[in-house]
Every structure is written in structure tokens, then in C-alpha cells.
Write a protein that holds these residues in place. Structure first.
Motif, PDB file in Angstrom:
ATOM      1  N   ALA A   1       0.650  -0.965   0.125  1.00 26.36           N
ATOM      2  CA  ALA A   1       0.269  -0.295   0.102  1.00 26.36           C
ATOM      3  C   ALA A   1       0.922   1.144  -0.109  1.00 26.36           C
ATOM      4  CB  ALA A   1      -1.075  -0.104   0.771  1.00 26.36           C
ATOM      5  N   ASP A   2       1.793   1.032  -0.848  1.00 28.02           N
ATOM      6  CA  ASP A   2       3.145   2.467  -0.779  1.00 28.02           C
ATOM      7  C   ASP A   2       2.599   3.168  -1.864  1.00 28.02           C
ATOM      8  OD1 ASP A   2       3.925  -0.287  -2.272  1.00 28.02           O
ATOM      9  OD2 ASP A   2       6.012   0.164  -2.097  1.00 28.02           O
ATOM     10  N   GLY A   3       1.584   3.302  -2.477  1.00 31.04           N
ATOM     11  CA  GLY A   3       1.554   4.482  -3.628  1.00 31.04           C
ATOM     12  C   GLY A   3       1.913   4.070  -4.632  1.00 31.04           C
ATOM     13  N   VAL A   4       2.059   5.716  -5.514  1.00 25.72           N
ATOM     14  CA  VAL A   4       2.091   5.868  -6.651  1.00 25.72           C
ATOM     15  C   VAL A   4       3.808   4.922  -7.179  1.00 25.72           C
ATOM     16  CG1 VAL A   4       2.804   7.994  -6.903  1.00 25.72           C
ATOM     17  CG2 VAL A   4       1.665   7.052  -9.051  1.00 25.72           C
ATOM     18  N   ASN A   5       4.285   5.210  -6.123  1.00 23.22           N
ATOM     19  CA  ASN A   5       6.161   5.348  -6.872  1.00 23.22           C
ATOM     20  C   ASN A   5       6.112   3.228  -6.033  1.00 23.22           C
ATOM     21  OD1 ASN A   5       6.503   7.102  -8.431  1.00 23.22           O
ATOM     22  ND2 ASN A   5       6.548   8.614  -6.392  1.00 23.22           N
ATOM     23  N   SER A   6       5.490   2.934  -5.738  1.00 28.44           N
ATOM     24  CA  SER A   6       5.278   1.343  -4.962  1.00 28.44           C
ATOM     25  C   SER A   6       6.733   0.760  -5.383  1.00 28.44           C
ATOM     26  CB  SER A   6       3.951   0.782  -5.367  1.00 28.44           C
ATOM     27  OG  SER A   6       4.181   0.001  -4.862  1.00 28.44           O
ATOM     28  N   ALA A   7       6.966   0.845  -4.175  1.00 29.26           N
ATOM     29  CA  ALA A   7       8.138  -0.804  -4.628  1.00 29.26           C
ATOM     30  C   ALA A   7       7.496  -1.773  -4.413  1.00 29.26           C
ATOM     31  CB  ALA A   7       9.368  -0.384  -2.674  1.00 29.26           C
ATOM     32  N   VAL A   8       6.882  -2.104  -3.712  1.00 31.32           N
ATOM     33  CA  VAL A   8       5.948  -3.203  -4.068  1.00 31.32           C
ATOM     34  C   VAL A   8       5.465  -3.883  -5.663  1.00 31.32           C
ATOM     35  CG1 VAL A   8       4.497  -5.021  -2.701  1.00 31.32           C
ATOM     36  CG2 VAL A   8       5.279  -3.656  -1.563  1.00 31.32           C
ATOM     37  N   ARG A   9       5.115  -3.184  -5.955  1.00 34.06           N
ATOM     38  CA  ARG A   9       4.915  -3.305  -7.348  1.00 34.06           C
ATOM     39  C   ARG A   9       5.790  -3.491  -8.144  1.00 34.06           C
ATOM     40  NH1 ARG A   9       2.238   1.603  -8.770  1.00 34.06           N
ATOM     41  NH2 ARG A   9       4.645   2.527  -9.653  1.00 34.06           N
ATOM     42  N   THR A  10       6.799  -2.632  -7.488  1.00 35.39           N
ATOM     43  CA  THR A  10       8.370  -2.611  -8.202  1.00 35.39           C
ATOM     44  C   THR A  10       8.919  -4.807  -8.489  1.00 35.39           C
ATOM     45  OG1 THR A  10       9.062  -0.418  -8.634  1.00 35.39           O
ATOM     46  CG2 THR A  10      10.677  -2.242  -9.267  1.00 35.39           C
ATOM     47  N   GLN A  11       8.999  -5.148  -7.382  1.00 32.69           N
ATOM     48  CA  GLN A  11       9.313  -6.396  -6.399  1.00 32.69           C
ATOM     49  C   GLN A  11       8.498  -7.197  -7.623  1.00 32.69           C
ATOM     50  OE1 GLN A  11      11.488  -7.421  -5.021  1.00 32.69           O
ATOM     51  NE2 GLN A  11      12.570  -5.563  -4.525  1.00 32.69           N
ATOM     52  N   LEU A  12       7.076  -6.808  -8.025  1.00 31.67           N
ATOM     53  CA  LEU A  12       6.065  -8.111  -8.419  1.00 31.67           C
ATOM     54  C   LEU A  12       6.424  -8.029 -10.599  1.00 31.67           C
ATOM     55  CD1 LEU A  12       2.152  -7.617  -6.127  1.00 31.67           C
ATOM     56  CD2 LEU A  12       4.439  -9.362  -5.878  1.00 31.67           C
TER      57      LEU A  12
ATOM     58  N   VAL B   1       0.744 -11.708  -6.813  1.00 30.45           N
ATOM     59  CA  VAL B   1       1.607 -12.831  -6.889  1.00 30.45           C
ATOM     60  C   VAL B   1       1.882 -13.258  -5.837  1.00 30.45           C
ATOM     61  CG1 VAL B   1       3.965 -13.132  -8.143  1.00 30.45           C
ATOM     62  CG2 VAL B   1       3.007 -11.175  -8.550  1.00 30.45           C
ATOM     63  N   GLY B   2       1.572 -14.820  -5.929  1.00 32.10           N
ATOM     64  CA  GLY B   2       1.748 -15.533  -4.479  1.00 32.10           C
ATOM     65  C   GLY B   2       1.197 -14.699  -3.408  1.00 32.10           C
ATOM     66  N   ARG B   3       2.193 -14.426  -2.528  1.00 37.65           N
ATOM     67  CA  ARG B   3       1.518 -13.747  -1.073  1.00 37.65           C
ATOM     68  C   ARG B   3       1.483 -12.094  -0.698  1.00 37.65           C
ATOM     69  NH1 ARG B   3       0.918 -17.568   2.947  1.00 37.65           N
ATOM     70  NH2 ARG B   3       1.159 -19.581   2.409  1.00 37.65           N
ATOM     71  N   VAL B   4       1.241 -12.271  -2.213  1.00 37.90           N
ATOM     72  CA  VAL B   4       2.023 -10.072  -2.319  1.00 37.90           C
ATOM     73  C   VAL B   4       1.186  -9.339  -2.442  1.00 37.90           C
ATOM     74  CG1 VAL B   4       3.298  -8.323  -2.344  1.00 37.90           C
ATOM     75  CG2 VAL B   4       4.038 -10.571  -1.718  1.00 37.90           C
ATOM     76  N   VAL B   5       0.171  -8.944  -2.380  1.00 37.04           N
ATOM     77  CA  VAL B   5      -1.207  -8.159  -3.280  1.00 37.04           C
ATOM     78  C   VAL B   5      -1.104  -6.560  -2.490  1.00 37.04           C
ATOM     79  CG1 VAL B   5      -2.462  -8.511  -0.989  1.00 37.04           C
ATOM     80  CG2 VAL B   5      -3.279  -7.812  -3.370  1.00 37.04           C
ATOM     81  N   LEU B   6      -0.649  -6.419  -3.732  1.00 41.28           N
ATOM     82  CA  LEU B   6      -1.029  -4.548  -4.045  1.00 41.28           C
ATOM     83  C   LEU B   6      -2.640  -4.153  -3.789  1.00 41.28           C
ATOM     84  CD1 LEU B   6       0.481  -4.009  -7.525  1.00 41.28           C
ATOM     85  CD2 LEU B   6       1.350  -3.854  -5.310  1.00 41.28           C
TER      86      LEU B   6
END
Length: 425
Positions: free
Chosen positions: A208-219, A331-336
Motif C-alpha cells: 500500500a505504498d503509493g504511486v511509486n510503489s516499491a512492492v509493485r516493482t518487486q512484483l 503474485v503469490g502471497r503479495v497483493v497491491l
């Protein structure tokens, strides 16, 4: 299903959902080392995790992340929220229609009403005046929401503080000054590397880290990078006891200005303006654009605004960025959720509302009796049509406004959007 029965079910079905027991190092202390206390916004807590509890890491302590922490804690999960620097952004947020039902489900509606200003008008339901410039607000409120106020205006910092207090009261841990640097998944858990050098283990991660999401980049790598719509927004909160007519204003020059009272003597102004590709809009750019827009209206309201808007006015100017992840958000156990998955333009004032709805729906789907992947797929299926429609309507309004479309056409688009927003999430 009650929280106790749900977790009993999970314990019996670990072969399906593969929820692992917490590792020893994470059971000793749930708050990551090195996280700063939240200072004036509250304090951090430690909690003990039982073997049958699902441990969740929420990345981001904005409206989306805090809503997720509250909703998941209410379902019996145990959440840790990390943020590289908690600093609530923005001036004001308007909450209306279905999102107030979501706010109510989080247990903070009464506190939000006490901290904000309620109204019986909706900012996207309007009719033109005879001159064709002022969009009079209409009251359009679904019968099933009659127990809720049609609209609530509250400052973002106040809403953030309410959410933090609620999340912590439910047992969530909030660690400031820590960010995610990497993650690795197995069938049983997610190992995350944090900026303080720790590696920790969770059953599930919410980005839930916003428009510049590091989690999204990881996925997804660079597949869904923020786009520049060549627009910026200026938000201005000012104190004034002179008569101000609230509403949506539209001129033949293609601009639109939102004027919303937030208290007896405070008014919120918002307007978008063009920003060249790659240009970082400044406060001076925003003030100049707002002054130019004011000059297009021959009413006393804008003469009052002109008198109060000086070069040192306290404004917030931001370039828009848009993101729309058009595939399942997990992706797997991670969601945006929220802006990490979908950042829309502000023309319907519903971006923050979508994030709150995301959190409530995610918690609801995770509490169903089915495998994790099925729950996350169902979450996307419920959210995608609504999110896509709101994003498309916002883009349509922005495009036609740039083309100096007549106000009647813009209102017709808004009224079509109302039908979508009023639908249950």
C-alpha cells in the motif's frame, strides 16, 4: 464466520493455504528494530503472535495501508505496518457515497464526523446555473445509505491520525522510518528485507505504498511505471469569514475550480492545470494558474478568493501520476491495493475512497473459506470493474476539459460516473 472459527479453519486447512507458524525471531519482537516512534501521531506497540494467527506486513502507512491494517485486524489477523517516513500529505479529503459505509465498517465514522464537516451535498452531482458557469450541488443519496451523511469533508492529517489510533487500538504495530528493500516468497511465507538490515517472515504482504510503489516493482518490474498525464493540481486551504459560494465552477476557458467549505471559516479550493512533460510544477506555477482561473469568473466569490491568494499562500502543488495495473494485483502471497495498484486523476474526488474500499473488500475476501489465491483473485474481480470505470471517467473529464468542452457535457459525464460510484463495492 467469527474470527475464532475462521482461524480454527485455517489451522485445519494449512495444506491448502499453507499458512506457516511464525519464525522464532519474529515471535520475540514484532516491531522491526530501528523503527522510530510515531511521535505526535501516537506510539508504537509490541504484540505477541499465536501459532494460528496470520501475520501480515502492510507496506505504507497512508490511507490505504492504515485502512488495510484496521480491516485485517478486525478479521483476526496480526498486522505490522511499516513506512519510510510517516508524513500525511494533502490538505483535505472528501468522503461520500459508498466509502462512508466502508469508513463506518472500520469503526471510525463517528470520530471522523466529529473531526470534519458533514454536508448534504455531493461534489460530483450538479446542475448548471442560468449563466452556465456554476454547478449547483445536488443531493443524491441512495436509500440504503440513508443512515450515513451524504458527504464528509476532513483534513487528511486528521483522518490519518484517526486511522492510526484505531489500528493501534486493535493491536496493529506501526513502525516509522523503515522501508522494504526486497522480498522473496515460498509456498509457506514471504521473507522481506528491511532498510534497517533485518530479514523478517510474514504469511502475507500488502503493498500500500503509493504511486511509486516499491512492492509493485518487486512484483512486476517496470511493466507498470507511473505515467505523466501532463497535469498538476493545486490545493489551497484558507481561513475566510467572507461569503463564499461553494460548488464546482466551470468557465469557457476549459478550467474547473472546486470550492468546498470545511468549517465555518475555512474553505478548500482545488483546481488542475496543464504542466509540460517532465516539468515539476512549483507552488508559484500553481498560484499563477489559480489566479488566471479566478480571472475567468465575474462573481464576488472569486473577487474574495483573489484578495486572499497572495504569493505566500499555503498551497500544495503536485504533478499527477497515473498507474493502472490491469491484471490481478497479487503474485503469490503479495497483493497491491490503493495507489500502488491504481492511481487515478482527481476529477471525481474518489481516489482515496477507492483505497479505503480496497482494504475493506480485501479483508472480506480473505475471511472466506477458500485457498489464498482464490480469495485474492476474487478480490481483484470485485474491485477491477469499479476501479477501471472511475479511472476512465476521470480521464474522460480531464481530456474534454482540456479541449474546452461545454459544461453541459462535463456534467453529463459526472452524472454517468455517479451511477457507478453509488453502486456497492
Amino acid at each position: 464466520m467469527t474470527g475464532a472459527r475462521f482461524w480454527c479453519f485455517l489451522h485445519k486447512m494449512k495444506t491448502v493455504i499453507t499458512v506457516s507458524a511464525p519464525r522464532e525471531e519474529t515471535r520475540r519482537q514484532d516491531r522491526p528494530h530501528g523503527g522510530r516512534n510515531r511521535g505526535p501521531l501516537g506510539r508504537a506497540h509490541r504484540i505477541h503472535i499465536g501459532e494460528d494467527d496470520m501475520k501480515v506486513l502492510v507496506v505504507g502507512a497512508g490511507i490505504a495501508g492504515l485502512s488495510a491494517a484496521i480491516a485485517l485486524q478486525q478479521k483476526g489477523m496480526r498486522c505490522t505496518v511499516i513506512d519510510r517516513g510517516i508524513a500525511p500529505l494533502g490538505a483535505n479529503i472528501g468522503l461520500h457515497s459508498q466509502v462512508l459505509r466502508a469508513i463506518d465498517s472500520l469503526g471510525i465514522l463517528d470520530a471522523a464526523i466529529a473531526a470534519g464537516v458533514t454536508s448534504d451535498i455531493l461534489p460530483f452531482a450538479a446542475t448548471l446555473d442560468e449563466a452556465g458557469t456554476f454547478w449547483k450541488y445536488q443531493t443524491r443519496h441512495p436509500a440504503e445509505l440513508s443512515h450515513l451523511p451524504p458527504s464528509l469533508s476532513i483534513s487528511r492529517p486528521k483522518l490519518t491520525r484517526l486511522m492510526m489510533d484505531r489500528a493501534e487500538a486493535l493491536g496493529a504495530v506501526i513502525a516509522d522510518g523503515i522501508s522494504l528493500t526486497a522480498l522473496e516468497q515460498t509456498d509457506e511465507d514471504v521473507t522481506v528485507e528491511l532498510s534497517n538490515g533485518e530479514a523478517r517472515h510474514y504469511d502475507f504482504v500488502v503493498g500500500a505504498d503509493g504511486v511509486n510503489s516499491a512492492v509493485r516493482t518487486q512484483l512486476f518490474g517496470e511493466t507498470y511505471m507511473p505515467q505523466d498525464p501532463e497535469l498538476a493540481i493545486i490545493r489551497w486551504m484558507f481561513h475566510c469569514r467572507e461569503a463564499i459560494t461553494p460548488g464546482l465552477w466551470h468557465s469557457s476557458k476549459g478550467d474547473g475550480i472546486t470550492v468546498v467549505p470545511t468549517s465555518d471559516n475555512t474553505t478548500y479550493i482545488a483546481s488542475t492545470f496543464d504542466s509540460p512533460p517532465g516539468h515539476l510544477a512549483s507552488d508559484a506555477d500553481g498560484i499563477a494558474a489559480l489566479r488566471d482561473s479566478f480571472s475567468h469568473y465575474d462573481t464576488e466569490t472569486f473577487r474574495v478568493l483573489e484578495r486572499h491568494l497572495d504569493d505566500d499562500a499555503s498551497v500544495i502543488v503536485r504533478n499527477f501520476k497515473t498507474v493502472m495495473v490491469d491484471r490481478p494485483w497479487h503474485v503469490g502471497r503479495v497483493v497491491l491495493i490503493g495507489d500502488a495498484a491504481h492511481t487515478v486523476l482527481s476529477h471525481l474526488a474518489y481516489g482515496g475512497a477507492l483505497a479505503v474500499e480496497d482494504a475493506v473488500v480485501l479483508a472480506d475476501e480473505l475471511s472466506q473459506n477458500r485457498p489464498l489465491d482464490a480469495s485474492l483473485s476474487a478480490f481483484f474481480d470485485r474491485r477491477w470493474p469499479r476501479v477501471k470505470a472511475v479511472g476512465d471517467f476521470c480521464q474522460q473529464i480531464a481530456t474534454r476539459q482540456k479541449q474546452w468542452a461545454p459544461a453541459q457535457e462535463l456534467i453529463a459525464i459526472r452524472h454517468a460516473a455517479v451511477d457507478v460510484v453509488y453502486q456497492g463495492y
